[in-house]
Enzyme design. Structure first.
Site, PDB file in Angstrom:
ATOM      1  N   ASP A  27       0.860  -1.191   0.000  1.00 37.76           N
ATOM      2  CA  ASP A  27       0.000   0.000   0.000  1.00 37.76           C
ATOM      3  C   ASP A  27       0.889   1.231   0.000  1.00 37.76           C
ATOM      4  O   ASP A  27       1.908   1.268   0.683  1.00 37.76           O
ATOM      5  CB  ASP A  27      -0.922   0.023   1.224  1.00 37.76           C
ATOM      6  N   CYS A 165     -14.941   6.127  -3.712  1.00 42.12           N
ATOM      7  CA  CYS A 165     -15.090   6.102  -2.259  1.00 42.12           C
ATOM      8  C   CYS A 165     -15.216   7.516  -1.699  1.00 42.12           C
ATOM      9  O   CYS A 165     -15.798   7.725  -0.644  1.00 42.12           O
ATOM     10  CB  CYS A 165     -13.911   5.381  -1.626  1.00 42.12           C
TER      11      CYS A 165
END
Ligand SMILES: [Zn+2]
Length: 322
Positions: A27, A165
């Site tokens: 990530d 999102c």
């Protein structure tokens, strides 16, 4: 696990507790307070200290099971590192938030013959699907019944077209369901129980209280550029250096040539501009009153205070050098 956001957190927790021996967590981002409503591995102190998600997730799963081997990769998955990262794993799970990187992962998994589990969620909806195209032979699955991601979704939705999102939010329970479905497929694959893998595109919509299964039998396309023609366009394409981080007033800038950066030395150089500090493997400081620069050890940076890629890259080139 590529992407340690909401889906990643849900799946990582289940995989860690299931006894997966080695987890590689990829990530590029840091934990923020607004993540905590759905990203179940993180706590307030992670957000307050701006800890990279891969590092915070590693700490949490090592606290769950100290015998787990966990590799935290605070990196952007790109054409330059995708094959190395995917090549080291038995199963790859998608916890990404964008199609360009998903297609890159799909290319790498098919090229290297790895099974991969696609998952995505936004608002009240989500989808999970095992991609067995690369590993069909090894798993004893008929080639035509093992589509890749591009057989099912040939093209990414154009930028700004789909909900994200940031624009639509994410309902935590929907993510937990999708993450659980994806983790289940990964565990079945790791355990060699191919017969239990859900051979469908599985979707849930908690606003409509509906789940749908679309069988994947016969869904592989002979004319698919990836698994049909074995042309790995995303692995071969040189990526753009800037990514606007939607809704966050920030732009990520990648170095033209990736490589380790000596953050302490950079801190010394940037002290002329303002106060910079190194913590948790990041160099953070303000370039001016409106612009914050976060530099990662792989040379990547997040420029906060702008959504203009050109301005962000200018800040990067000015402060870090290209
Ligand atoms: Zn395909």
């Amino acid at each position: 696990m590529v992407g340690c956001g909401a889906l990643g957190c849900a799946a990582i927790d289940l995989l860690a507790r299931a006894g997966v021996g080695t987890l590689t967590l990829v990530d590029r981002d840091v934990v923020e307070l607004t993540n905590l409503q759905r990203q179940s591995l993180y706590v307030e102190t992670d957000a307050r200290d701006g800890v990279p998600k891969a590092e915070a997730a590693k700490r949490r799963v090592r606290a769950i099971d100290s015998s787990l081997r966990v590799h935290a990769c605070v990196e952007h998955l790109g054409a330059g590192n995708a094959e190395d990262l995917v090549g080291d794993c038995d199963v790859v799970v998608d916890g990404l938030d964008n199609y360009a990187t998903r297609y890159l992962l799909n290319d790498a998994a098919v090229k290297l013959g790895k099974p991969f589990v696609h998952a995505g969620a936004v608002a009240f909806r989500g989808t999970s699907m095992p991609v067995l195209a690369g590993a069909a032979g090894a798993l004893g699955v008929a080639r035509e019944d093992a589509p890749c991601l591009r057989c099912i979704f040939p093209d990414a939705p154009p930028a700004g077209e789909g909900e994200t999102c940031d624009t639509a939010g994410v309902f935590g329970p929907a993510v937990a369901m999708v993450g659980a479905h994806a983790a289940a497929q990964a565990i079945m694959l790791l355990a060699g129980r191919t017969e239990l893998v859900d051979r469908s595109l599985w979707s849930v919509d908690l606003a409509a209280n509906r789940t749908v299964r679309m069988p994947l039998a016969g869904a592989a396309r002979a004319d698919c550029p990836c698994c049909g023609a074995r042309r790995f366009e995303f692995l071969e394409a040189p990526g753009e250096r800037c990514t606007v981080l939607c809704g966050r007033n920030a732009v990520q800038v990648r170095p033209a040539v990736a490589g380790p950066v000596d953050l302490e030395r950079m801190r010394g150089r940037l002290s002329a501009l303002g106060e910079f500090a190194v913590r948790d493997g990041l160099l953070v400081g303000n370039v001016d009153a409106a612009t914050e620069l976060t530099l990662f050890a792989d040379g990547r940076a997040i420029v906060r205070g702008t959504v203009d890629p050109v301005a962000a890259q200018a800040v990067y080139d000015r402060c870090v050098g290209s």
